[in-house]
Scaffold this motif. Sequence first.
Motif, PDB file in Angstrom:
ATOM      1  N   ALA A 213      19.784   9.382  13.929  1.00  0.00           N
ATOM      2  CA  ALA A 213      19.548   9.997  12.528  1.00  0.00           C
ATOM      3  C   ALA A 213      18.704  11.225  12.636  1.00  0.00           C
ATOM      4  N   LEU A 214      17.834  11.141  13.661  1.00  0.00           N
ATOM      5  CA  LEU A 214      16.886  12.350  13.862  1.00  0.00           C
ATOM      6  C   LEU A 214      17.688  13.644  14.686  1.00  0.00           C
ATOM      7  N   ALA A 215      18.539  13.465  15.732  1.00  0.00           N
ATOM      8  CA  ALA A 215      19.489  13.976  16.105  1.00  0.00           C
ATOM      9  C   ALA A 215      20.335  14.894  14.861  1.00  0.00           C
ATOM     10  N   ALA A 216      20.870  14.117  14.075  1.00  0.00           N
ATOM     11  CA  ALA A 216      21.647  14.462  13.087  1.00  0.00           C
ATOM     12  C   ALA A 216      21.000  15.522  12.184  1.00  0.00           C
TER      13      ALA A 216
ATOM     14  N   GLY B 261      14.668  18.497  18.052  1.00  0.00           N
ATOM     15  CA  GLY B 261      14.922  18.472  19.432  1.00  0.00           C
ATOM     16  C   GLY B 261      14.549  16.769  20.222  1.00  0.00           C
ATOM     17  N   ARG B 262      14.818  17.077  21.460  1.00  0.00           N
ATOM     18  CA  ARG B 262      15.028  15.655  22.169  1.00  0.00           C
ATOM     19  C   ARG B 262      13.519  15.135  22.123  1.00  0.00           C
TER      20      ARG B 262
ATOM     21  N   ALA C 216      12.144  11.625  20.254  1.00  0.00           N
ATOM     22  CA  ALA C 216      11.531  10.603  20.970  1.00  0.00           C
ATOM     23  C   ALA C 216      10.253  10.049  20.689  1.00  0.00           C
ATOM     24  N   GLU C 217       9.399  11.170  20.261  1.00  0.00           N
ATOM     25  CA  GLU C 217       7.785  10.680  19.650  1.00  0.00           C
ATOM     26  C   GLU C 217       8.296  10.238  18.291  1.00  0.00           C
ATOM     27  N   ARG C 218       9.056  10.670  17.459  1.00  0.00           N
ATOM     28  CA  ARG C 218       9.030  10.166  16.281  1.00  0.00           C
ATOM     29  C   ARG C 218       9.660   8.827  16.211  1.00  0.00           C
ATOM     30  N   CYS C 219      10.779   8.566  16.978  1.00  0.00           N
ATOM     31  CA  CYS C 219      11.144   7.243  17.144  1.00  0.00           C
ATOM     32  C   CYS C 219      10.337   6.341  17.497  1.00  0.00           C
ATOM     33  N   ALA C 220       9.425   6.332  18.541  1.00  0.00           N
ATOM     34  CA  ALA C 220       8.343   5.699  19.249  1.00  0.00           C
ATOM     35  C   ALA C 220       7.459   5.146  17.983  1.00  0.00           C
TER      36      ALA C 220
END
Length: 242
Positions: free
Chosen positions: A102-105, A109-110, A114-118
């Motif tokens: 969802a964040l990539a869509a 940026g990578r 990663a930060e938001r997902c964690a």
Amino acid sequence: MRDTPSILPLTVTDLVFEAGGRRLVDRIGFTVARGGLTVLIGPNGSGKSLTLRLCHGLLTPAAGTVSWAAELGTIAGVKRHAMVFQKPVMLRRSARANILHALAAAGLGRGERAERCAEALERFGLGVLADRPARLMSGGEQQRLAIARAWALRPQVLFLDEPTSQLDPGATRQIEEMLAALRGEGMTLVMATHDMGQARRLADRVLFLHRGRLVEDAEAHAFFTGPDSPEARAFIAGDIVW
């Protein structure tokens, strides 16, 4: 997000939606200001879910408008409103990968992904489930993941379509606590529910729909203690309203 302009108020004007030769949403109009939890309630088929989908842009109205403040429904190419459905839509991937996708869509940026997902996994108690296939999670876990995925996008408005209707009481309580916390942090929530107890517990404002029309728009306490319309009085009393 502090420096991001607000997309609110949301203004809905004379909204109409038709399907199969029937008018399912009939000239609905209301405004949602910043903050609080607005609940849409009404009998089955009253237009609650359709109204949410029209506001989120998933459906195109036959007439009327859905507009955001200063045309800011999308900021920097990213929608600032998200939606959580009654039955979560999960990719055939892990819980972590669902959020990252969802964040990539959304074009992040990578590193930020990663930060938001964690952060989202930790925030919603999903850290230990991060690598579990999302479709093998329980209904309550999937709904928590759906909310975490939406939250990671940093929406200013979160639409929820009967998010606890398929959950047991324990999972329902967890979701309600999450929503109350998000409201307390200033997120604006608009939710459809058929659960009167839930509406009483969570709502700041009630929009009561009947046969595709907005019959009442009231502060929650006023609505539940003294609704104006006979349809709303019957609905609160538990009578069948057609």
